[in-house]
Scaffold this active site. Structure first.
Site, mmCIF file in Angstrom:
data_model
loop_
_atom_site.group_PDB
_atom_site.id
_atom_site.type_symbol
_atom_site.label_atom_id
_atom_site.label_comp_id
_atom_site.label_asym_id
_atom_site.label_seq_id
_atom_site.Cartn_x
_atom_site.Cartn_y
_atom_site.Cartn_z
ATOM 1 C CG HIS A 38 -1.712 1.208 1.451
ATOM 2 N ND1 HIS A 38 -3.064 1.296 1.166
ATOM 3 C CD2 HIS A 38 -1.370 2.421 1.951
ATOM 4 C CE1 HIS A 38 -3.510 2.501 1.475
ATOM 5 N NE2 HIS A 38 -2.495 3.208 1.964
ATOM 6 C CD GLU A 39 1.870 3.380 3.663
ATOM 7 O OE1 GLU A 39 2.076 4.499 3.133
ATOM 8 O OE2 GLU A 39 0.836 3.126 4.311
ATOM 9 C CG HIS A 44 0.550 6.167 -0.490
ATOM 10 N ND1 HIS A 44 -0.587 6.686 -1.074
ATOM 11 C CD2 HIS A 44 0.163 5.674 0.720
ATOM 12 C CE1 HIS A 44 -1.621 6.514 -0.259
ATOM 13 N NE2 HIS A 44 -1.196 5.896 0.833
ATOM 14 C CG HIS A 51 -5.718 6.653 1.027
ATOM 15 N ND1 HIS A 51 -5.487 7.626 1.971
ATOM 16 C CD2 HIS A 51 -4.837 5.667 1.296
ATOM 17 C CE1 HIS A 51 -4.524 7.238 2.789
ATOM 18 N NE2 HIS A 51 -4.099 6.055 2.381
#
Length: 745
Positions: free
Chosen positions: A440-441, A444, A450
């Site tokens: 998930h990071e 980014h 998100h």
């Protein structure tokens, strides 16, 4: 003439002379074949035509040379001309000593069928996820085991569970063609012949070495012993030192890659995926490589030490999950400084780096995970993601351990390790949180915000579903997992994530067309309340954000599913009515923000569409023509900023001839002065070195003898106007004044 008559009479007779008839009974009885006699076929001796699944635009197959016009060697049996490459091992056709072949057995209905990728497809990742079926699960569903034998035994055999006739497997690929054999056995299918049901599939692996890699870093304190949290049993069995951490992080990264490559394929964008920097080292993707000392080219893990001690890194005031912490973002800054010092990127050399914080520690006294932060982003030359190692003990260290690790129901012992957010109550759930949340990071750092669903929301808790057909019991939900996990049940990258990845430098394919160096997006309000959007590299997609609607739920795509990037329009005409028609009924009348993305990774934000195209956005020029205000560039966040507006005299009066433009700049743009032939000038902004630079400014002259005029500007902006380039009607471009690498274009 008599000779030709005799020849014609003889041609009507049989050409099978006595000599040729005798020869036909000898060893030269092989039949012509329409397949070429390749080395690959001779290795396996089973060169049946592969079964063809429905290919997508992502699968680029190389055509094999057709050898239909040549007779094969007499000692080789004729390959079967079948449209299916499934067979049973027992009773395979083989030549006898006299050159004849034994009959082939019937094709097995239980031979594995790969559904996720077509035969002879091209991929660009070392570890590939495949999905398929054995038999017909509707008529008769049963369990068993799938064994994968790799091309020329280049990688050890791996075994995978088959649940209700469905299987998922990770296959290791070597550069070039890979002929994989899939063998299926099940206790429910045993018979007197003890048949193994098998099939083959050909997959071509082309490493992408021209795209920038995703760098993998393990970060330690300057006095760190290089260990991570683990229960005593784990420490005794596999250790918890730096070497084990490297192998676990490497395997997790290859799971990220396998998941992402499959998701891009499902979105119709080809088998695009980020790559890793690799080095020649003792292999770790198979546990047998460590036992034999087998060397392989595998992902490099950079081990970097900071200038901070372990105690400083574990300070409760830095712990992201400590509500009272005052410096929650400091770990990101510490990691950024250490990564910059390690890679030493020059201006314009962007690095994409995902960091594992090895000194993360579960503090049993404060019940807090210290030395951990889950953050991703960055700017300038470094795009960065960081995540702690508190779940690392649960990660698999090799391909053979993936299913056991993601199915391990051993409860989390909070005397030694953390239960992150009460979602890691067992080993498999801890692995989900660690691997999935770190991905998930990493999303980014690759530019993803998100989303409304998927890995960029909170779906990391289901990361294991991608690799399993049967889900274990969950301590988080207090329920038994899914009996059968199909592709529709797996987590995913959101469609908007896939759209971003499609044009990201890390995902570029060699067949992609080169992109224009100008990555920016320009909007032009025009008559009748319309908006013209242009981008030199092409327009990728537009996100629609009605007020109060975060994350994005509505968007417009301009990219097709072609493998190349040349199919996107370079200009589109938008109307407010069309844009609002795409919104939910309850949000159609709200303030609308647009984010317009180009193929070149440029982005333009329009904060209020209605204001931009309203009548107030227009101005009437002195010559009676209509003019329009463009969108605002920069965020007006420099001290002492003020609004400035200039209508050039040369555009309203033919008597005013623009001679040159003076640019006042340092690390940003202070002002522009437009100088006319009669000596007069117009100032836009300020004179002087407010941001450093030459007080006299820099001057760009126009060739007035050729009628040269200003055609437009290329602007780089972020919080302020970083740089500007002048474009002329003769196609000339000035240098980029100010900071040519600041902001975005």
């Amino acid at each position: 003439m008599p000779f030709f008559k005799d020849l014609r009479r003889r041609s009507k007779a049989s050409f099978k002379t006595e000599k040729s008839s005798n020869d036909s009974d000898g060893s030269n009885s092989s039949e012509p074949t329409d397949k070429s006699s390749t080395t690959l076929d001779s290795i396996y001796g089973l060169s049946t035509t592969p079964s063809s699944l429905h290919p997508s635009l992502s699968n680029l197959a190389l055509s094999k040379p057709n050898g239909a016009g040549a007779m094969p060697p007499s000692a080789r049996p004729s390959p079967a001309n079948s449209s299916n490459n499934r067979y049973s091992i027992t009773g395979l056709t083989s030549p006898n000593s006299n050159g004849t072949s034994t009959p082939k057995p019937p094709l097995s209905p239980y031979a594995p069928r790969v559904l996720s990728i077509s035969d002879n497809s091209w991929v660009h990742q070392k570890v590939l996820l495949i999905y398929g079926q054995t038999g017909d699960p509707v008529q008769r569903a049963f369990d068993g085991t799938l064994t994968v034998t790799h091309h020329q035994d280049s990688f050890p055999q791996t075994s995978w569970p088959v649940g209700d006739c469905h299987f998922k497997a990770l296959v290791h690929l070597s550069p070039g063609p890979n002929r994989l054999r899939l063998d299926f056995v099940s206790p429910k299918l045993r018979d007197s012949t003890n048949t193994t049901h098998s099939s083959t599939i050909l997959i071509n692996y082309l490493p992408m070495v021209s795209a920038p890699p995703l760098q993998l870093v393990i970060l330690l304190g300057k006095d760190s012993p290089g260990t991570y949290d683990a229960v005593p049993e784990r420490i005794q069995r596999e250790g918890n030192g730096l070497d084990t951490a490297i192998r676990k992080f490497r395997m997790a990264a290859y799971l990220w890659q396998a998941f992402t490559g499959e998701q891009m394929h499902r979105n119709g964008f080809g088998r695009r995926c980020f790559r890793f920097e690799e080095e020649w080292q003792t292999g770790s993707l198979s546990h047998r490589d460590r036992e034999t000392g087998q060397m392989r080219n595998e992902a490099k893990i950079h081990v970097v030490r900071t200038d901070k001690t372990v105690a400083e890194l574990r300070d409760l005031d830095l712990a992201q999950q400590n509500d009272k912490a005052q410096r929650k973002g400091d770990l990101f800054t510490i990691a950024m400084d250490a990564v910059k010092a390690h890679f030493k990127p020059l201006p314009g050399q962007k690095q994409y780096v995902s960091v594992l914080l090895l000194d993360t520690h579960w503090d049993t006294r404060s019940k807090t995970i210290t030395g951990h932060a889950a953050l991703g982003g960055g700017g300038g030359e470094i795009q960065l993601a960081i995540f702690g190692s508190h779940c690392l003990q649960s990660y698999p260290t090799s391909i053979e351990e993936v299913v056991p690790a993601l199915s391990d129901c051993t409860r989390t012992d909070m005397n030694f390790v953390a239960n992150d957010c009460n979602a890691a109550g067992s080993n498999w759930e801890a692995a989900n949180i660690g691997i999935g949340a770190h991905l998930h990071e990493t999303g980014h750092l690759l530019g993803c915000p998100h989303q409304e669903s998927g890995i960029m929301l909170a779906d990391a808790v289901h990361f294991n579903r991608t690799f399993l057909t049967r889900e274990p019991y969950s301590t988080r939900t207090k329920e038994q997992g899914m009996r059968l996990v199909l592709p529709k049940d797996e987590i995913k990258w959101h469609r908007l994530d896939a759209l971003r990845f499609r044009t990201h430098p890390c995902f570029r394919l060699q067949c992609d067309q080169p992109t224009n160096s100008e990555d920016g997006v320009v909007v032009w309000p025009v008559e009748q309340g319309k908006l013209l959007v242009t981008a030199a590299t092409g327009i990728a997609f537009i996100e629609l954000y009605p007020e109060g609607d975060e994350p994005c739920h509505s968007w417009i795509e301009y990219t097709n599913t072609d493998v190349g990037l040349g199919g996107s329009p370079k200009q589109v005409l938008l109307t407010e009515s069309d844009l609002r028609s795409r919104l939910p009924e309850e949000r159609k009348n709200k303030k609308l923000r647009l984010e317009i993305h180009s193929i070149g990774q440029g982005k333009l934000v329009i904060d209020d569409l209605s204001q931009l195209i309203s009548k107030k956005a227009g101005v009437k020029l002195a010559n009676g023509q209509a003019g329009f205000y463009g969108s605002k560039l920069g965020a007006a966040q420099m001290e002492g900023h003020q609004r400035t507006e200039v209508l050039l005299h040369s555009q309203s009066s033919q008597k005013m001839l623009l001679r040159s433009v003076k640019i006042y700049s340092g690390f940003a743009i202070d002002g522009l002065e437009f100088v006319y032939e009669d000596g007069s000038s117009q100032l836009f902004g300020k004179r002087g070195p407010a941001t450093g630079g030459d007080p006299a400014g820099s001057e760009f002259f126009l060739d007035t003898r050729k009628g040269e005029s200003i055609f437009g500007f290329y602007v780089r902006a972020g919080f302020w106007i970083d740089g500007i380039q002048i474009l002329t009607s003769l196609g000339r471009r000035s240098a980029i004044f100010g900071n040519p690498l600041g902001g975005s274009g």
